[in-house]
Design an enzyme around this catalytic site. Structure first.
Site, mmCIF file in Angstrom:
data_model
loop_
_atom_site.group_PDB
_atom_site.id
_atom_site.type_symbol
_atom_site.label_atom_id
_atom_site.label_comp_id
_atom_site.label_asym_id
_atom_site.label_seq_id
_atom_site.Cartn_x
_atom_site.Cartn_y
_atom_site.Cartn_z
ATOM 1 N N CYS A 40 0.809 -1.223 0.000
ATOM 2 C CA CYS A 40 0.000 0.000 0.000
ATOM 3 C C CYS A 40 0.845 1.277 0.000
ATOM 4 O O CYS A 40 0.309 2.381 -0.137
ATOM 5 C CB CYS A 40 -0.964 -0.007 1.178
ATOM 6 S SG CYS A 40 -2.134 -1.368 1.086
ATOM 7 N N HIS A 95 -3.071 7.388 2.820
ATOM 8 C CA HIS A 95 -3.542 6.106 2.283
ATOM 9 C C HIS A 95 -4.887 5.761 2.915
ATOM 10 O O HIS A 95 -5.041 5.783 4.135
ATOM 11 C CB HIS A 95 -2.509 5.018 2.592
ATOM 12 C CG HIS A 95 -3.028 3.636 2.386
ATOM 13 N ND1 HIS A 95 -3.655 3.246 1.218
ATOM 14 C CD2 HIS A 95 -3.038 2.541 3.194
ATOM 15 C CE1 HIS A 95 -4.015 1.983 1.329
ATOM 16 N NE2 HIS A 95 -3.659 1.527 2.512
ATOM 17 N N ASN A 152 -10.345 0.328 0.511
ATOM 18 C CA ASN A 152 -8.879 0.374 0.503
ATOM 19 C C ASN A 152 -8.384 -0.275 -0.792
ATOM 20 O O ASN A 152 -8.483 -1.493 -0.947
ATOM 21 C CB ASN A 152 -8.352 -0.375 1.734
ATOM 22 C CG ASN A 152 -6.832 -0.394 1.813
ATOM 23 O OD1 ASN A 152 -6.140 -0.171 0.818
ATOM 24 N ND2 ASN A 152 -6.312 -0.672 2.995
HETATM 25 O O1 UT7 Z 1 -3.691 -1.007 3.729
HETATM 26 C C1 UT7 Z 1 -2.642 -1.497 4.500
HETATM 27 C C2 UT7 Z 1 -2.741 -1.086 5.905
HETATM 28 N N1 UT7 Z 1 -3.966 -1.572 6.488
HETATM 29 C C3 UT7 Z 1 -4.412 -1.061 7.608
HETATM 30 O O2 UT7 Z 1 -3.820 -0.136 8.114
HETATM 31 C C4 UT7 Z 1 -5.620 -1.675 8.236
HETATM 32 C C5 UT7 Z 1 -5.461 -1.665 9.739
HETATM 33 N N2 UT7 Z 1 -6.492 -2.324 10.500
HETATM 34 C C6 UT7 Z 1 -7.802 -2.018 10.476
HETATM 35 O O3 UT7 Z 1 -8.248 -1.226 9.694
HETATM 36 C C7 UT7 Z 1 -8.688 -2.637 11.523
HETATM 37 O O4 UT7 Z 1 -7.887 -3.313 12.464
HETATM 38 C C8 UT7 Z 1 -9.750 -3.622 10.962
HETATM 39 C C9 UT7 Z 1 -10.803 -2.858 10.176
HETATM 40 C C10 UT7 Z 1 -9.079 -4.676 10.092
HETATM 41 C C11 UT7 Z 1 -10.468 -4.319 12.113
HETATM 42 O O5 UT7 Z 1 -11.058 -3.353 12.969
HETATM 43 P P1 UT7 Z 1 -10.814 -3.409 14.528
HETATM 44 O O6 UT7 Z 1 -11.612 -2.337 15.117
HETATM 45 O O7 UT7 Z 1 -9.323 -3.387 14.762
HETATM 46 O O8 UT7 Z 1 -11.437 -4.782 14.905
HETATM 47 P P2 UT7 Z 1 -10.755 -6.018 15.632
HETATM 48 O O9 UT7 Z 1 -9.822 -6.732 14.692
HETATM 49 O O10 UT7 Z 1 -10.227 -5.586 16.944
HETATM 50 O O11 UT7 Z 1 -12.022 -6.934 15.849
HETATM 51 C C12 UT7 Z 1 -13.095 -6.554 16.727
HETATM 52 C C13 UT7 Z 1 -14.182 -7.605 16.634
HETATM 53 C C14 UT7 Z 1 -13.645 -9.021 16.708
HETATM 54 O O12 UT7 Z 1 -14.571 -9.802 17.421
HETATM 55 P P3 UT7 Z 1 -14.303 -10.140 18.971
HETATM 56 O O13 UT7 Z 1 -13.007 -10.881 19.001
HETATM 57 O O14 UT7 Z 1 -14.254 -8.820 19.683
HETATM 58 O O15 UT7 Z 1 -15.507 -10.974 19.323
HETATM 59 C C15 UT7 Z 1 -13.637 -9.474 15.267
HETATM 60 O O16 UT7 Z 1 -13.777 -10.874 15.134
HETATM 61 O O17 UT7 Z 1 -14.837 -7.487 15.343
HETATM 62 C C16 UT7 Z 1 -14.844 -8.764 14.718
HETATM 63 N N3 UT7 Z 1 -14.804 -8.557 13.286
HETATM 64 C C17 UT7 Z 1 -15.903 -8.359 12.542
HETATM 65 N N4 UT7 Z 1 -17.208 -8.327 12.883
HETATM 66 C C18 UT7 Z 1 -18.087 -8.088 11.900
HETATM 67 C C19 UT7 Z 1 -13.710 -8.491 12.466
HETATM 68 N N5 UT7 Z 1 -14.104 -8.248 11.193
HETATM 69 C C20 UT7 Z 1 -15.459 -8.175 11.224
HETATM 70 C C21 UT7 Z 1 -16.427 -7.945 10.241
HETATM 71 N N6 UT7 Z 1 -17.723 -7.907 10.612
HETATM 72 N N7 UT7 Z 1 -16.106 -7.733 8.929
#
Ligand code: UT7
Length: 335
Positions: A114, A256, A286
């Site tokens: 990215c 980005h 993204n």
């Molecule tokens: O482009 C290159 C660089 N990329 C980035 O910089 C991306 C960086 N990361 C992110 O944007 C975020 O970490 C994500 C969007 C990928 C995830 O968001 P988050 O707020 O960090 O969520 P999380 O990974 O902490 O997950 C929170 C909860 C989890 O459930 P539990 O363990 O709390 O029960 C996940 O399993 O949300 C759950 N979850 C979802 N729920 C519904 C993860 N993905 C989804 C989904 N729909 N699509």
């Protein structure tokens, strides 16, 4: 002080495939919801390629538009920043150059995930500074859906397909459009945060049987999030300082389009007000390497980015890798 060999933006273009996919479309096949995706990422819809379309196809479309915008369709080199080349070998850029009718110019791919756009700018500026050519077509294109696991809700709702391109010409460091000091960095100790484990020499030379899932893209989202905020904030601060700008001087901040919450956190830390930040993540998601030039092209066409605006741009991605630079936006034709 002028160097006479700065890289100056003289044309811009972008392309997204016509197939729009909404959050509700994704929620039909994944355990997710429109509310989760909007609140956690800021994304409402995105564009996916349909079968038969490749990164090279997206790159040609964006490249055509950038060449048209430049008003002079000759260039002496093509640089393609991509995470998803058409094949592992050869590079995709020579085929894109040929399809654009550019002849036998030097053409190569840049692999910085990215962060591909700032790394591509460095490559293009280097070709110009070295006197290899006076005009470079830099395209950043990704067909992320070709490496995303459609069953992985943590990545399938974020990544999408698209392309953006700029034409750079040799010019003066003081003129509008000149790319400012480039800040680039990487941290290979953290390469496991964003990876496609299989398909390269590491996996092919091992005697371990390959798991088909290893051919898919993986991201450790939470850790990546933290590094994205820290690195884009630090790189932006350094690029502004090296350009001799105060952060108050920035008219348009272009980061980005990783996640709307990351964008908010970075601009908060920099003290750049929301109205000076450009974003299109709600509409395109993204798009990997394409994210920054796609946003620059759309914002120019819409008038949100205009001649004279002082632009600070920054990217972050797998590698880990990051970059930032400044540019005073030039007068550009859009198509
Ligand atoms: O482009 C290159 C660089 N990329 C980035 O910089 C991306 C960086 N990361 C992110 O944007 C975020 O970490 C994500 C969007 C990928 C995830 O968001 P988050 O707020 O960090 O969520 P999380 O990974 O902490 O997950 C929170 C909860 C989890 O459930 P539990 O363990 O709390 O029960 C996940 O399993 O949300 C759950 N979850 C979802 N729920 C519904 C993860 N993905 C989804 C989904 N729909 N699509």
């Amino acid at each position: 002080m002028s160097t006479g060999r700065a890289a100056v933006v003289t044309g811009i273009g972008s392309y997204v495939p016509p197939n729009v996919v909404t959050n509700d479309d994704l929620a039909e096949r994944l355990d997710t919801s429109d509310a989760w995706i909007r609140s956690r990422t800021g994304i409402a819809e995105r564009n996916f390629i349909t079968p038969g379309t490749s990164t090279g196809d997206l790159a040609v479309e964006a490249g055509l538009r950038a060449l048209k915008s430049a008003g002079d369709e000759r260039v002496g080199a093509v640089v393609l920043a991509t995470t998803t080349p058409d094949q592992p070998c050869p590079a995709t850029a020579p085929q894109v150059a040929a399809r654009l009718g550019l002849g036998q110019v030097p053409a190569f791919d840049v692999a910085a995930v990215c962060s591909g756009f700032p790394y591509g700018l460095a490559s293009a500026a280097g070709l110009i500074a070295a006197g290899i050519t006076d005009r470079v077509l830099l395209i950043a294109a990704d067909a992320f859906t070709t490496i995303i696991n459609p069953a992985d809700r943590t990545t399938a709702v974020i990544f999408a397909d698209g392309a953006g391109a700029v034409v750079l010409r040799a010019g003066d460091a003081d003129e509008p459009g000149a790319i400012g000091p480039l800040v680039l960095g990487s941290d290979g100790e953290l390469s496991h945060l964003i990876e496609v484990p299989a398909g390269g020499s590491r996996q092919r030379s091992s005697d371990r049987p390959v798991d088909p899932e290893d051919h898919y893209f993986r991201m450790l989202g939470r850790d990546t999030y933290r590094h994205a905020v820290e690195r884009m904030t630090a790189a932006s601060t350094e690029a502004a300082e090296r350009a001799g700008w105060r952060l108050d001087d920035v008219d348009r901040f272009v980061a980005h389009q990783a996640n709307a919450r990351i964008l908010e956190a970075v601009s908060d830390r920099l003290g750049i007000p929301a109205e000076r930040q450009l974003s299109n993540i709600a509409r395109v998601g993204n798009t990997g390497a394409a994210s920054i030039p796609l946003l620059l092209a759309e914002a120019t066409a819409e008038g949100r980015l205009a001649a004279g605006h002082r632009v600070l741009l920054t990217a972050f991605g797998g590698g880990l890798s990051w970059g930032a630079t400044t540019v005073v936006w030039p007068e550009l034709q859009t198509t």
